[in-house]
Design a protein around this motif. Structure first.
Motif, short mmCIF file in Angstrom:
data_model
loop_
_atom_site.label_atom_id
_atom_site.label_comp_id
_atom_site.label_asym_id
_atom_site.label_seq_id
_atom_site.Cartn_x
_atom_site.Cartn_y
_atom_site.Cartn_z
N TYR A 49 0.80 -1.22 0.00
CA TYR A 49 0.00 0.00 0.00
C TYR A 49 0.84 1.27 0.00
O TYR A 49 0.36 2.33 -0.37
CB TYR A 49 -0.92 0.03 1.22
CG TYR A 49 -2.04 -0.97 1.15
CD1 TYR A 49 -3.04 -0.85 0.20
CD2 TYR A 49 -2.10 -2.05 2.03
CE1 TYR A 49 -4.07 -1.76 0.12
CE2 TYR A 49 -3.13 -2.97 1.97
CZ TYR A 49 -4.11 -2.82 1.01
OH TYR A 49 -5.12 -3.73 0.95
N LEU A 50 2.07 1.17 0.47
CA LEU A 50 2.86 2.39 0.62
C LEU A 50 4.16 2.38 -0.20
O LEU A 50 4.38 3.25 -1.03
CB LEU A 50 3.17 2.61 2.11
CG LEU A 50 4.03 3.82 2.44
CD1 LEU A 50 3.36 5.11 1.99
CD2 LEU A 50 4.32 3.88 3.94
N PRO B 45 3.71 1.93 -4.32
CA PRO B 45 3.24 3.15 -5.00
C PRO B 45 4.26 4.29 -4.94
O PRO B 45 4.47 4.98 -5.93
CB PRO B 45 1.98 3.54 -4.21
CG PRO B 45 1.54 2.33 -3.50
CD PRO B 45 2.73 1.46 -3.31
N ARG B 46 4.91 4.45 -3.80
CA ARG B 46 5.90 5.51 -3.66
C ARG B 46 7.12 5.29 -4.56
O ARG B 46 7.84 6.23 -4.88
CB ARG B 46 6.37 5.61 -2.21
CG ARG B 46 5.49 6.46 -1.33
CD ARG B 46 5.99 7.89 -1.25
NE ARG B 46 5.14 8.72 -0.42
CZ ARG B 46 4.27 9.60 -0.90
NH1 ARG B 46 4.15 9.78 -2.19
NH2 ARG B 46 3.53 10.32 -0.09
#
Ligand SMILES: Nc1ncnc2c1ncn2[C@@H]1O[C@H](COP(=O)(O)OP(=O)(O)OP(=O)(O)O)[C@@H](O)[C@H]1O
Ligand SMILES: [Mg+2]
Lengths: 288, 260
Positions: free
Chosen positions: A201-202, A205-206
């Motif tokens: 989730y983090l 994407p980053r």
């Protein structure tokens, strides 16, 4: 588009000007020699004409290269060994195969490195070392080893290409996966997210902007790898083989047209990745 | 300990070893917070307000002392999702819509699809942001983004809400409005709220208990139980009891300063 038109045109004209100039300078000795053998003297006009139209010039003039490219691109069957399209395709397939393998390897290594500190400490030095070995020394060995196992053609090329392209992907992805701020990680912790969830989730994407930067470097490195892979193998097809053959027979025009084909190919591939990046980042709403 | 005790800290100390030496972020901090209380922490910069909240949230471990959160250790409480944490910055994900941002903790906690959409609707209406589901964070004002962040921390029904200067970056008018909303929300949900602020009026207006702290080493100077009624219109800030509490807070802050 219109704003960049003038500067680009100016630079292009400048490059062509310098190129034509060097053509005259570098090819003049041959022109003078021939004239001397025939006990002639050359006017400047004759000199220019001669230096821009030699069959095996030291530096072919731009129009010679472009007409060769035109000829071998549009007036030959694409399946023919004399077609530039055919050779470009051969190199392209090696590039793509190596790029895909390299990207996968790079991402897997980056995930392992970010996941676990011990992996980071144990693998990273090897990854750095791998890039310190000159590929020109390594390529023949890879080809020989794989050849002895019965692999020739595409695979050794793809492996060399992968060897060059995984590196920017590892470096970029490690940086990208580590780019979330401490605050963002803390926030995930307050939801007691698992490591995998934080990744999904983090971190991933980053890391996307970093990935695309790496992919642009990676595809260019892949192309270099594929061409290098075509040099020592005695390959008869591919842009690398064409450059090599050209140099054996002093066919500089051929070398230069292969060189340009490679440059155009590289530019196209990098642009293509940039395009995909734009589409994806618009979808993701990231201002890249 | 009574079951009414939501958070109880006993002689908490926390030292950070930094390059410039040891920082006593907190020293000997003890406090009991009952279920349903609204507690404000106020004090000058560096007095350990954030650190204390982070200890409750298990983002930091105390060097000494004991702390229980809802009868558990902070780690157990975190794993049991006993609290929602609102950071000073909204911390929304720019690639997710408002709806998707609120959905994130629910997805992580593996709620069912139907349950998730029900909860998104409910918490977005709690912070009065219905109709903004499909917008992206950058399309919202700072105050709206902070409301989304609050909605997100409410979505999984934790009993405790930890808020670290959630309105610090907002102008006074927006702040007043959000204070009103927060009070309404607290009355409706009966959560236990720990709220860090630098503003005396904000602390007095919102809280049932005000904890005044002072720095170097971070410690508690005064704990004030507010006698203000639970229903508080904004005008209550001009009444005598309100002003008296504010004065006591100010005094505590001054006393804390004169120590060094
Ligand atoms: N991770 C850390 N490492 C070292 N020192 C820290 C760390 N976190 C906080 N500190 C120090 O601990 C003290 C208390 O910090 P804290 O952030 O809790 O203060 P605060 O009351 O929240 O201040 P502010 O009002 O400015 O937010 C400060 O002196 C700070 O420098
Ligand atoms: Mg703070």
């Amino acid at each position: 588009m219109t704003r960049s038109f003038l500067p680009i045109t100016t630079i292009t004209v400048f490059i062509l000007f310098v190129w034509y100039g060097f053509s005259i300078v570098l090819n003049s000795s041959w022109a003078y020699d021939r004239a001397a053998r025939n006990s002639q003297t050359l006017t400047f006009k004759e000199l220019v004409h001669d230096t821009w139209s030699q069959k095996k010039p030291k530096l072919p003039a731009p129009h010679q290269v472009f007409s060769e490219m035109w000829e071998t691109t549009f007036n030959k069957k694409v399946t023919s060994k004399r077609s530039l399209v055919y050779h470009t395709w051969i190199t392209l397939s090696g590039t793509i195969a190596g790029f895909l393998l390299g990207t996968m390897l790079g991402i897997i290594l980056a995930l392992a490195i970010v996941h676990d500190r011990a992996t980071d400490l144990s693998i990273m030095p090897w990854i750095i070392t791998s890039q310190a070995i000159p590929i020109l020394a390594l390529a023949p060995m890879i080809i020989v080893v794989l050849g002895s196992m019965g692999f020739t053609g595409l695979l050794p090329k793809a492996v060399i290409s992968m060897y060059l392209s995984f590196f920017p992907v590892v470096v970029g992805m490690v940086k990208g996966l580590r780019s979330p701020e401490i605050l963002e990680i803390d926030q995930m912790k307050t939801w007691s997210a698992t490591k995998t969830q934080i990744l999904w989730y983090l971190r991933i994407p980053r890391s996307i902007p970093y990935l695309f930067t790496s992919l642009k470097l990676g595809i260019a490195a892949s192309l270099v790898g594929a061409i290098v892979g075509e040099l020592p193998s005695g390959a008869i097809s591919g842009l690398g083989a064409r450059m090599l053959a050209g140099s054996y027979y002093g066919q500089t025009i051929k070398i230069w047209s292969a060189l340009f084909a490679a440059a155009i190919l590289a530019a196209t591939l990098v642009t293509l990745i940039g395009l995909i990046q734009k589409i994806i980042s618009r979808r993701m709403m990231l201002q890249l | 300990m009574s079951s009414e005790n939501m958070i109880s800290a006993k002689s908490i100390s926390l030292r950070f070893d930094t390059e410039d030496g040891v920082v006593n972020a907190l020293q000997n901090v003890s406090i009991n917070i009952s279920r349903g209380e609204f507690v404000s922490f106020i004090g000058p910069s560096g007095c350990g307000k954030t650190t204390f909240l982070r200890i409750i949230a298990d983002l930091e471990r105390p060097t000494e002392g004991e702390i229980e959160v809802n009868g558990m250790t902070p780690e157990e409480a975190r794993r049991a999702r006993a609290y929602g944490y609102v950071f000073q910055a909204p911390g929304l994900y720019p690639w997710r819509t408002i709806e998707a941002n609120v959905r994130l903790p629910l997805e992580i906690m593996k709620y069912s699809k139907a349950e998730i959409s029900k909860r998104i609707q409910r918490v977005l209406s709690l912070v009065e942001l219905n109709g903004f589901e499909k917008k992206f964070p950058w399309q919202l004002s700072g105050g709206m983004q902070q409301r989304v962040s609050i909605a997100r921390s409410l979505s999984f029904d934790a009993d405790i809400l930890l808020m670290d200067e959630p309105f610090g970056a907002l102008d006074e008018i927006v702040r007043d409005h959000l204070n009103l909303q927060l009070l309404k929300l607290w009355l409706k949900t009966n959560k236990t709220i720990c709220f860090v602020t630098h503003s005396i009026p904000e602390a007095v207006y919102l809280s049932t208990k005000i904890v005044v702290m002072s720095p170097r080493p971070g410690r508690i100077i005064d704990v004030i139980d507010s006698a203000l009624p639970k229903q508080r219109p904004l005008e209550i800030r001009d009444t005598k009891p309100f002003i008296e509490i504010a004065q006591r807070v100010r005094e505590g802050l001054r006393k804390g300063q004169s120590y060094d």
